[in-house]
Design a protein around this motif. Structure first.
Motif, PDB file in Angstrom:
ATOM      1  N   MET A 157       0.816  -1.124   0.145  1.00  0.00           N
ATOM      2  CA  MET A 157      -0.127   0.023   0.105  1.00  0.00           C
ATOM      3  C   MET A 157       0.889   1.354  -0.021  1.00  0.00           C
ATOM      4  O   MET A 157       2.049   1.201   0.581  1.00  0.00           O
ATOM      5  N   PRO A 158       0.328   2.334  -0.586  1.00  0.00           N
ATOM      6  CA  PRO A 158       0.993   3.629  -0.376  1.00  0.00           C
ATOM      7  C   PRO A 158       1.411   3.981   1.286  1.00  0.00           C
ATOM      8  O   PRO A 158       0.749   3.402   1.856  1.00  0.00           O
ATOM      9  N   LEU A 159       2.524   4.751   1.530  1.00  0.00           N
ATOM     10  CA  LEU A 159       2.662   5.264   2.611  1.00  0.00           C
ATOM     11  C   LEU A 159       1.470   6.315   3.255  1.00  0.00           C
ATOM     12  O   LEU A 159       1.050   7.046   2.508  1.00  0.00           O
ATOM     13  N   GLY A 160       0.961   6.261   4.392  1.00  0.00           N
ATOM     14  CA  GLY A 160       0.131   6.996   4.879  1.00  0.00           C
ATOM     15  C   GLY A 160      -1.245   6.424   4.863  1.00  0.00           C
ATOM     16  O   GLY A 160      -2.278   7.289   4.885  1.00  0.00           O
ATOM     17  N   LEU A 161      -1.487   5.294   4.556  1.00  0.00           N
ATOM     18  CA  LEU A 161      -2.801   4.574   4.811  1.00  0.00           C
ATOM     19  C   LEU A 161      -3.085   3.746   6.208  1.00  0.00           C
ATOM     20  O   LEU A 161      -4.246   3.718   6.750  1.00  0.00           O
ATOM     21  N   ASP A 162      -2.207   3.104   6.574  1.00  0.00           N
ATOM     22  CA  ASP A 162      -1.843   2.192   7.848  1.00  0.00           C
ATOM     23  C   ASP A 162      -0.904   2.453   8.677  1.00  0.00           C
ATOM     24  O   ASP A 162       0.310   1.757   7.959  1.00  0.00           O
ATOM     25  N   ALA A 163      -0.799   2.948   9.708  1.00  0.00           N
ATOM     26  CA  ALA A 163       0.609   2.907  10.515  1.00  0.00           C
ATOM     27  C   ALA A 163       1.095   1.513  10.761  1.00  0.00           C
ATOM     28  O   ALA A 163       2.231   1.683  11.124  1.00  0.00           O
ATOM     29  N   HIS A 164       0.344   0.674  10.788  1.00  0.00           N
ATOM     30  CA  HIS A 164       0.647  -0.740  11.491  1.00  0.00           C
ATOM     31  C   HIS A 164       1.183  -1.545   9.971  1.00  0.00           C
ATOM     32  O   HIS A 164       1.340  -2.738  10.098  1.00  0.00           O
ATOM     33  N   GLU A 165       1.133  -1.002   8.947  1.00  0.00           N
ATOM     34  CA  GLU A 165       1.426  -1.953   7.636  1.00  0.00           C
ATOM     35  C   GLU A 165       2.890  -2.448   7.656  1.00  0.00           C
ATOM     36  O   GLU A 165       3.635  -1.801   8.152  1.00  0.00           O
ATOM     37  N   ILE A 166       3.100  -3.789   7.252  1.00  0.00           N
ATOM     38  CA  ILE A 166       4.185  -4.422   7.124  1.00  0.00           C
ATOM     39  C   ILE A 166       4.374  -4.565   5.835  1.00  0.00           C
ATOM     40  O   ILE A 166       3.671  -4.993   4.895  1.00  0.00           O
ATOM     41  N   TYR A 167       5.421  -3.977   5.391  1.00  0.00           N
ATOM     42  CA  TYR A 167       5.803  -3.752   3.773  1.00  0.00           C
ATOM     43  C   TYR A 167       6.728  -5.177   3.702  1.00  0.00           C
ATOM     44  O   TYR A 167       7.503  -5.542   4.391  1.00  0.00           O
ATOM     45  N   THR A 168       6.549  -5.619   2.393  1.00  0.00           N
ATOM     46  CA  THR A 168       7.334  -6.686   1.643  1.00  0.00           C
ATOM     47  C   THR A 168       8.171  -6.301   0.659  1.00  0.00           C
ATOM     48  O   THR A 168       7.921  -5.395  -0.155  1.00  0.00           O
ATOM     49  N   GLN A 169       9.440  -7.003   0.285  1.00  0.00           N
ATOM     50  CA  GLN A 169      10.235  -6.625  -0.735  1.00  0.00           C
ATOM     51  C   GLN A 169      10.381  -7.639  -1.663  1.00  0.00           C
ATOM     52  O   GLN A 169      10.245  -8.882  -1.424  1.00  0.00           O
ATOM     53  N   TYR A 170      10.643  -7.420  -2.873  1.00  0.00           N
ATOM     54  CA  TYR A 170      10.838  -8.320  -3.866  1.00  0.00           C
ATOM     55  C   TYR A 170      12.481  -8.222  -4.459  1.00  0.00           C
ATOM     56  O   TYR A 170      13.098  -6.960  -4.351  1.00  0.00           O
ATOM     57  N   GLU A 171      12.729  -9.290  -5.180  1.00  0.00           N
ATOM     58  CA  GLU A 171      14.232  -9.276  -5.504  1.00  0.00           C
ATOM     59  C   GLU A 171      14.092  -9.991  -6.942  1.00  0.00           C
ATOM     60  O   GLU A 171      13.438 -10.878  -7.030  1.00  0.00           O
ATOM     61  N   ILE A 172      14.971  -9.266  -7.880  1.00  0.00           N
ATOM     62  CA  ILE A 172      15.114  -9.731  -9.094  1.00  0.00           C
ATOM     63  C   ILE A 172      16.698  -9.569  -9.464  1.00  0.00           C
ATOM     64  O   ILE A 172      17.344  -8.915  -8.907  1.00  0.00           O
ATOM     65  N   GLN A 173      16.858 -10.351 -10.575  1.00  0.00           N
ATOM     66  CA  GLN A 173      18.383 -10.619 -11.310  1.00  0.00           C
ATOM     67  C   GLN A 173      18.336  -9.278 -12.060  1.00  0.00           C
ATOM     68  O   GLN A 173      17.688  -9.086 -12.896  1.00  0.00           O
ATOM     69  N   ILE A 174      19.510  -8.686 -12.085  1.00  0.00           N
ATOM     70  CA  ILE A 174      19.966  -7.594 -13.132  1.00  0.00           C
ATOM     71  C   ILE A 174      21.105  -7.928 -13.825  1.00  0.00           C
ATOM     72  O   ILE A 174      22.169  -8.659 -13.120  1.00  0.00           O
ATOM     73  N   MET A 175      21.362  -7.509 -15.077  1.00  0.00           N
ATOM     74  CA  MET A 175      22.449  -7.804 -15.814  1.00  0.00           C
ATOM     75  C   MET A 175      22.996  -6.701 -16.288  1.00  0.00           C
ATOM     76  O   MET A 175      22.219  -5.701 -16.567  1.00  0.00           O
ATOM     77  N   PRO A 176      24.423  -6.731 -16.585  1.00  0.00           N
ATOM     78  CA  PRO A 176      24.836  -5.416 -17.350  1.00  0.00           C
ATOM     79  C   PRO A 176      24.132  -5.436 -18.869  1.00  0.00           C
ATOM     80  O   PRO A 176      23.834  -6.320 -19.262  1.00  0.00           O
ATOM     81  N   GLY A 177      23.973  -4.225 -19.155  1.00  0.00           N
ATOM     82  CA  GLY A 177      23.029  -3.961 -20.304  1.00  0.00           C
ATOM     83  C   GLY A 177      21.765  -3.574 -20.001  1.00  0.00           C
ATOM     84  O   GLY A 177      20.852  -3.293 -20.779  1.00  0.00           O
ATOM     85  N   ASP A 178      21.262  -4.318 -18.686  1.00  0.00           N
ATOM     86  CA  ASP A 178      19.929  -4.058 -18.390  1.00  0.00           C
ATOM     87  C   ASP A 178      19.401  -2.376 -18.235  1.00  0.00           C
ATOM     88  O   ASP A 178      20.401  -1.646 -17.831  1.00  0.00           O
ATOM     89  N   LEU A 179      18.199  -2.151 -18.242  1.00  0.00           N
ATOM     90  CA  LEU A 179      17.851  -0.691 -18.150  1.00  0.00           C
ATOM     91  C   LEU A 179      16.548  -0.648 -17.280  1.00  0.00           C
ATOM     92  O   LEU A 179      15.737  -1.374 -17.603  1.00  0.00           O
ATOM     93  N   LEU A 180      16.672   0.141 -16.013  1.00  0.00           N
ATOM     94  CA  LEU A 180      15.461   0.288 -15.173  1.00  0.00           C
ATOM     95  C   LEU A 180      14.978   1.690 -15.325  1.00  0.00           C
ATOM     96  O   LEU A 180      15.646   2.517 -15.092  1.00  0.00           O
TER      97      LEU A 180
END
Lengths: 110, 742
Positions: B498-521
């Motif tokens: 959720m965006p910040l500022g909706l629920d003070a008790h929100e637990i945020y999760t993170q994701y991980e991906i592989q990146i390679m030279p030549g990739d663009l974000l």
């Protein structure tokens, strides 16, 4: 940088030694430009110059314009490869009379 | 009646929020009201005393004739007492005193009204209740009729109305009805005065004395409202109005508004001019001096000038006030404009971080176009180590200064959460996880954001080059585009936080991906995808992905320019409804060998130091990597760059610093010149002319011609930097190197 001047026949020869850049270009102009208030023959010998920057080359253009304004003649000689490469960047060979050696220049004045 | 309504109502002195009463006028009005009440009491009292002691001139003070009307005197006296008691004395009177005053006022008001009422009923029912002689028992033989001692019907009616008004005023501290009643009395009194002034008897009653009654035939035989009585009644009416200057009709007159000004100027004129000119007209008619028609015409002519003059005078005041007001409005608008401008500059210079330029493994570019000039988008780059960098991109709901402040606050809280987590962590060297940073920051600011009815979408991404990973927390933000060079496709990175500022008790999760030279974000705000064209169509993610895919091989800087051009072209203008922000990161081969050697040199900003800088570069660069003429070219570029910095960035001040560093790689030499002077835009310098007409301004051109790559930017320490790269091979021989490496 050293600036020396001598008179060979009716040709004023200014010899430069060292590096000509923004720090000493005004000194060079103070030495040379007063000569160009009368229609003289002036030869600037650059064989002792190891480095020249854009302000130095700007000073050469300035000399040429002063000489042309009073009806004098300006020649340059003794460009090292480094100086020549710099001159070619600004295409100065097209607007300045550049000779290989001092003798060549003196002969062409005659 | 234990609690009096008047005690409970306490009216504020300020008329409303923006217009306040003029204190001087208020003081005068109250003083006049008090004076009138005292005058009425005095006159009433004197007449009564005169009657009791039989002092003729005192007795006839109010009638001015031989007739005496003691009741009128008593009525006026009582009215004066009531008005005196009802003066607005502010809050310093105590409650008991106030209560007794109100009682007294009420009794007097009722008394005055009763006297008037009885007199009127005597007229109507043709009675003689004898009240007229209660006080002065006089035979009045000379007059022969009792009617002559009875007060005139106008006076009686006025007393009834005045009594009623005062009664009303004692019940309710301020009510419009009081003032309407007072105006009615004032009008009756005024008419009577006019009657006296113009000699129009009908207006004040008919004086019918003795035998003359027959002469005036069928006119009603009423006693007249004598001029002093009429004046006294008029004054009382005015005193009544003036006693409550903050309320009702008087509110406008006493206010310091334009309306008050005009009312104070025009109302007296509205009374005086018609009266005066009417009188003039009547007087002229009475004399045979001028023809009646001519007199009326002349009077009308002068009337026009006088009334017109007063109106013009008032209009002139209004005009001046209006001009002043508009000027003030314009100044306020200018002040606001200036504040927005300053806010914009602060945001630009202090709140937006510069993307890093010195990293060997990636190229960064950032773009932001605020919709309202100052905006709620923000981004930040946290450089932890050479190989670990956080990119934070956020979008505050809303626009303008409040949104920008919230953006700055959110940034601060993210950094606070970060340092807090480091401080409490067991391993000082380990970086806090992005999910923990977001979770902690959200718990700090959520309740404030909820109270402000705003929220913040954030994308927090960490580049971890040691593991070739991108760790990201997506908080309701737009989905980051990940171009994968290997497959040549784009993937959208989306989380479910959720965006910040909706629920003070929100637990945020993170994701991980592989990146390679030549990739663009490509990180972006919804201003990009929600830009609309003239038909209302959205730019959309698909268009953005297409654009990224087509130009993935470009430098991020160039890609960002294309993106801007595409969105502007799509929407048909450079003005967008929402803030538009984009950060793109192009990954490069990061396992390339580092420099063979590296050295730094600091020089003062003195032109004499140019030679030192050249010698330093020559010394570093000339050992094998570059050929002699390439070293000369590099020296030439460095000299020009340094002299530009001294002359232009430092304006020839010799006491500043220029920091040089030289990195010698196996295949190239990189020189960076850092300075803290004015930054300059090489694009502003026009192309040089080679026809001999120009003696200076060749520096930028010479630099560009002398090295293979030039870059002007602000480094991660906020210094302006000029980076120069000279390759050992010719540019076209090094295709395999995949771009530059500044």
């Amino acid at each position: 940088m050293e600036v020396t001047s001598e008179l060979v026949g009716n040709v004023h020869i200014v010899t430069l030694n060292g590096e000509l850049d923004a720090s000493n270009v005004n000194y060079f102009k103070e030495m040379v430009l007063p000569l160009l208030t009368s229609p003289i023959k002036l030869l600037i010998d650059l064989s002792g110059i190891r480095f020249i920057d854009s302000s130095g080359m700007g000073a050469m253009i300035s000399c040429q314009r002063h000489a042309a304004a009073v009806g004098g003649r300006l020649k340059l000689c003794g460009l090292s490869p480094v100086v020549r490469a710099a001159f070619e960047l600004l295409r100065l060979q097209a607007i300045l009379d550049i000779n290989n050696t001092r003798e060549e220049a003196l002969q062409s004045f005659a | 009646m234990n609690s009096h309504p008047a005690l409970e109502i306490s009216e504020p002195v300020v008329v409303n929020d923006v217009v306040s009463a003029n204190p001087r006028i208020i003081w005068w009005l109250k003083a006049i009201s008090l004076a009138i009440s005292v005058l009425a009491m005095t006159v009433g009292g004197l007449v009564v005393i005169g009657g009791l002691l039989d002092v003729i001139w005192l007795k006839n003070l109010l009638t001015g004739q031989e007739t005496a009307s003691p009741n009128a005197a008593i009525g006026i006296g009582l009215t004066g007492v009531a008005l005196w008691q009802l003066q607005d004395q502010g809050s310093d009177t105590n409650e008991v005193q106030l209560k007794s005053q109100l009682w007294l006022a009420k009794l007097c008001a009722i008394g005055a009204a009763m006297i008037g009422m009885i007199t009127i009923s005597e007229y109507i029912f043709d009675l003689d209740l004898g009240v007229d002689h209660l006080l002065f028992d006089e035979p009045q033989a000379s007059v022969g009729t009792t009617m002559m001692d009875r007060m005139a019907p106008g006076t009686a009616l006025s007393l009834v109305i005045l009594g009623g008004a005062l009664l009303q005023m004692s019940r309710r501290k301020a009510h419009w009805s009081t003032q309407v009643l007072a105006l009615a009395v004032g009008w009756i009194a005024f008419l009577a005065c006019l009657g006296h002034l113009y000699g129009a008897e009908l207006l004040y009653g008919v004086v019918c004395i003795g035998g003359d009654c027959e002469a005036t035939s069928n006119l009603p035989r009423y006693a007249a409202v004598a001029l002093p009585t009429a004046l006294m009644l008029g004054l009382l009416a005015y005193g009544l109005l003036a006693s409550r200057p903050h309320d009702g009709l008087m509110k406008i007159i006493s206010s310091d508004s334009t309306g008050g000004l005009v009312a104070r100027r025009i109302l007296p004129a509205a009374i005086i001019f018609p009266t005066g000119f009417g009188w003039l007209n009547v007087s002229l008619l009475d004399t045979d001096f001028i023809q009646p028609d001519l007199g009326a015409a002349l009077v009308a002519g002068i009337d026009v000038i006088a009334v017109g003059g007063v109106l013009w005078w008032s209009s002139w005041s209004l005009y001046r006030i209006d001009v002043q007001r508009r000027q003030t409005e314009r100044e306020l608008a200018q002040v606001r404009e200036r504040e927005i401008e300053i806010g914009y500059r602060i945001q630009r210079t202090l709140l937006f971080d510069y993307p890093p330029h010195d990293l060997p493994w990636a190229r960064f570019a950032a773009l932001t176009i605020p919709s309202d000039r100052i905006d709620g988008d923000f981004f930040d780059f946290l450089i932890h180590t050479d190989r670990q960098i956080d990119v934070i991109l956020g979008d505050v709901m809303g626009k303008g200064v409040p949104a920008a402040l919230l953006g700055a606050a959110t940034k601060t809280h993210l950094l606070r959460a970060f340092s807090h987590l480091i401080a409490i962590g067991n391993d000082r060297a380990a970086l806090p996880e992005p999910k923990d940073i977001i979770t902690l920051a959200n718990s700090h600011i959520a309740n404030e954001l909820i109270a402000l009815e705003s929220f913040v979408t954030v994308c927090y991404a960490r580049f971890d080059l040691d593991r070739d990973r991108l760790i990201f927390v997506d908080c309701g933000h737009t989905h980051t585009i990940h171009y994968q060079q290997q497959s040549g496709t784009c993937v959208l990175l989306s989380g479910e936080n959720m965006p910040l500022g909706l629920d003070a008790h929100e637990i945020y999760t993170q994701y991980e991906i592989q990146i390679m030279p030549g990739d663009l974000l490509v990180f972006y705000s919804d201003g990009v995808t929600e830009a609309r064209n003239r038909t209302g169509e959205l730019f959309g993610v698909e268009r953005l992905i297409d654009l990224v895919q087509t130009h993935a091989d470009l430098d991020p800087e160039e890609l960002t320019k294309r993106l801007r051009a595409a969105v502007e072209g799509f929407s048909g203008s450079g003005n967008f409804a929402d803030d538009l922000t984009c950060v793109s990161v192009k990954l490069k081969e990061h396992r390339l060998p580092g420099p063979l050697r590296r050295a730094e040199l600091a020089i003062s900003s003195d032109l004499k130091e140019l030679a030192t800088a050249r010698d330093f570069v020559e010394q570093m660069a000339s050992k094998g990597v570059l050929s002699e003429d390439k070293v000369s070219s590099l020296k030439r570029a460095v000299s020009e760059a340094a002299s530009n910095i001294i002359i232009h960035a430092y304006d020839r001040r010799p006491d500043r610093r220029i920091e040089l560093d030289v990195e010698v790689f196996a295949d190239r030499v990189v020189v960076r010149l850092h300075h803290l002077g004015m930054s300059f835009d090489p694009a502003q310098v026009s192309a040089p002319k080679f026809d001999g007409s120009q003696e200076g301004g060749f520096g930028i051109y010479i630099i560009a011609q002398s090295v293979d790559e030039v870059r002007y930017y602000v480094d991660d320490r906020g210094r302006n930097c000029i980076a120069l790269v000279k390759w050992a091979d010719q540019p076209d021989e090094r295709r395999s190197h995949d771009g530059s490496d500044i």
